[in-house]
Scaffold this active site. Sequence first.
Site, short mmCIF file in Angstrom:
data_model
loop_
_atom_site.label_atom_id
_atom_site.label_comp_id
_atom_site.label_asym_id
_atom_site.label_seq_id
_atom_site.Cartn_x
_atom_site.Cartn_y
_atom_site.Cartn_z
N ILE A 75 -110.47 118.48 98.65
CA ILE A 75 -108.77 118.10 98.64
C ILE A 75 -108.06 119.37 98.78
CG2 ILE A 75 -108.54 117.71 96.12
CD1 ILE A 75 -106.57 115.45 97.06
N ALA A 76 -107.31 119.37 99.80
CA ALA A 76 -106.18 120.79 100.17
C ALA A 76 -105.22 120.53 100.61
CB ALA A 76 -107.41 121.97 100.64
N GLU A 109 -115.44 117.91 90.65
CA GLU A 109 -115.59 119.29 90.06
C GLU A 109 -114.51 120.26 90.24
OE1 GLU A 109 -119.36 119.71 91.84
OE2 GLU A 109 -118.81 120.85 93.05
N ASN A 114 -108.38 126.85 88.02
CA ASN A 114 -107.74 126.09 89.12
C ASN A 114 -106.89 125.01 88.07
OD1 ASN A 114 -106.41 124.86 91.07
ND2 ASN A 114 -108.45 124.34 92.22
N TYR A 121 -105.25 116.12 88.70
CA TYR A 121 -106.36 115.18 88.14
C TYR A 121 -105.98 114.44 87.05
CZ TYR A 121 -108.88 117.58 91.86
OH TYR A 121 -109.21 118.42 93.13
C1 LIG Z 1 -104.31 120.98 94.21
C2 LIG Z 1 -103.52 120.84 95.43
C3 LIG Z 1 -104.04 120.10 96.32
C4 LIG Z 1 -102.31 120.26 95.10
O1 LIG Z 1 -101.42 119.80 96.03
P1 LIG Z 1 -100.04 119.50 96.07
O2 LIG Z 1 -99.61 118.86 97.35
O3 LIG Z 1 -99.24 121.01 95.97
O4 LIG Z 1 -99.63 118.74 94.77
P2 LIG Z 1 -98.26 117.61 94.47
O5 LIG Z 1 -97.10 118.58 94.95
O6 LIG Z 1 -98.52 116.40 94.94
O7 LIG Z 1 -98.40 118.00 92.89
C5 LIG Z 1 -98.70 116.89 91.87
C6 LIG Z 1 -99.26 117.38 90.43
O8 LIG Z 1 -100.19 118.38 90.39
C7 LIG Z 1 -99.71 119.60 89.60
N1 LIG Z 1 -99.45 120.75 90.36
C8 LIG Z 1 -99.66 121.04 91.63
N2 LIG Z 1 -99.46 122.41 91.82
C9 LIG Z 1 -99.40 122.74 90.68
C10 LIG Z 1 -99.12 124.20 90.17
N3 LIG Z 1 -99.01 125.19 91.23
N4 LIG Z 1 -99.08 124.45 88.72
C11 LIG Z 1 -99.04 123.66 87.98
N5 LIG Z 1 -99.34 122.15 88.38
C12 LIG Z 1 -99.53 122.01 89.72
C13 LIG Z 1 -98.40 119.00 89.14
O9 LIG Z 1 -98.88 118.18 87.99
C14 LIG Z 1 -97.96 118.34 89.93
O10 LIG Z 1 -96.79 116.98 89.67
P3 LIG Z 1 -95.68 117.67 89.25
O11 LIG Z 1 -94.93 118.25 90.90
O12 LIG Z 1 -94.78 116.36 89.25
O13 LIG Z 1 -95.31 118.77 88.25
C15 LIG Z 1 -103.20 122.20 96.12
O14 LIG Z 1 -102.50 123.00 94.96
C16 LIG Z 1 -104.13 122.83 96.71
O15 LIG Z 1 -104.35 122.55 97.96
N6 LIG Z 1 -104.95 123.94 96.32
C17 LIG Z 1 -105.70 124.63 96.79
C18 LIG Z 1 -107.04 123.63 96.94
C19 LIG Z 1 -107.60 123.30 95.75
O16 LIG Z 1 -107.50 124.06 94.83
N7 LIG Z 1 -108.15 121.99 95.73
C20 LIG Z 1 -108.80 121.50 94.64
C21 LIG Z 1 -110.18 121.83 94.62
S1 LIG Z 1 -110.92 120.86 92.84
#
Ligand SMILES: CC(C)(COP(=O)(O)OP(=O)(O)OC[C@H]1O[C@@H](n2cnc3c(N)ncnc32)[C@H](O)[C@@H]1OP(=O)(O)O)[C@@H](O)C(=O)NCCC(=O)NCCS
Length: 168
Positions: A75-76, A109, A114, A121
């Site tokens: 997921i990204a 996982e 991260n 999650y």
């Molecule tokens: C993880 C990821 C998919 C989250 O996507 P996103 O669109 O930014 O997430 P959302 O805006 O929907 O955030 C949902 C919740 O995730 C958490 N979250 C997301 N980014 C965060 C950050 N930088 N720091 C802390 N919490 C975070 C928060 O709880 C957030 O809820 P909130 O906004 O109400 O606080 C994104 O950071 C990503 O693509 N990361 C790189 C790829 C990766 O690590 N994938 C997971 C592999 S296991």
Amino acid sequence: MTSTLELTFQKLSMPHLETVLEIERQSFKTPWSKFAFIHEMRFERSVFKVAKVGDHVVGYGGFWHVLDEAHISNIAVHPDHRRKGIGRRLLSHLLEEAVARGALKATLEVRRSNIAAQKLYESFGFKIVTVRKYYYSDENEDALIMWNDDIAATLAGADSRNALETPE
Ligand SMILES: CC(C)(COP(=O)(O)OP(=O)(O)OC[C@H]1O[C@@H](n2cnc3c(N)ncnc32)[C@H](O)[C@@H]1OP(=O)(O)O)[C@@H](O)C(=O)NCCC(=O)NCCS
């Protein structure tokens, strides 16, 4: 923050691949190859979706459906579109698809470092069940193995504002 973006979900297909690979490279230390995504398109147990705003792919994610389990495979979200609620809506969509296919539980996982993903999650009821020491060989980093044992219950309790499914 929950996004009010007009988000649509589609099954991953070849025209999405270039952008997906770009996001993948910007998101992971050890990105999946083109072949890995092509495999997801062909693997019968894989459900793999892209999230789009208009014509633009802004994120993706998938799972493998194995018996009553959904194994989140990837997921990204594009770095420019993070913290807009897209990851939350994507994960919610994947879990809904999993339940629709008969999955009861979900697992994934995640790297110990991260925190963003772990927070996401946890907000979906995933809990750390096992730690696989030094699982990620690129940096000898531990993997946290997380499980949600009742995804339908999580979804029933979640903010269910979700995206439209567009024709594939
Ligand atoms: C993880 C990821 C998919 C989250 O996507 P996103 O669109 O930014 O997430 P959302 O805006 O929907 O955030 C949902 C919740 O995730 C958490 N979250 C997301 N980014 C965060 C950050 N930088 N720091 C802390 N919490 C975070 C928060 O709880 C957030 O809820 P909130 O906004 O109400 O606080 C994104 O950071 C990503 O693509 N990361 C790189 C790829 C990766 O690590 N994938 C997971 C592999 S296991």
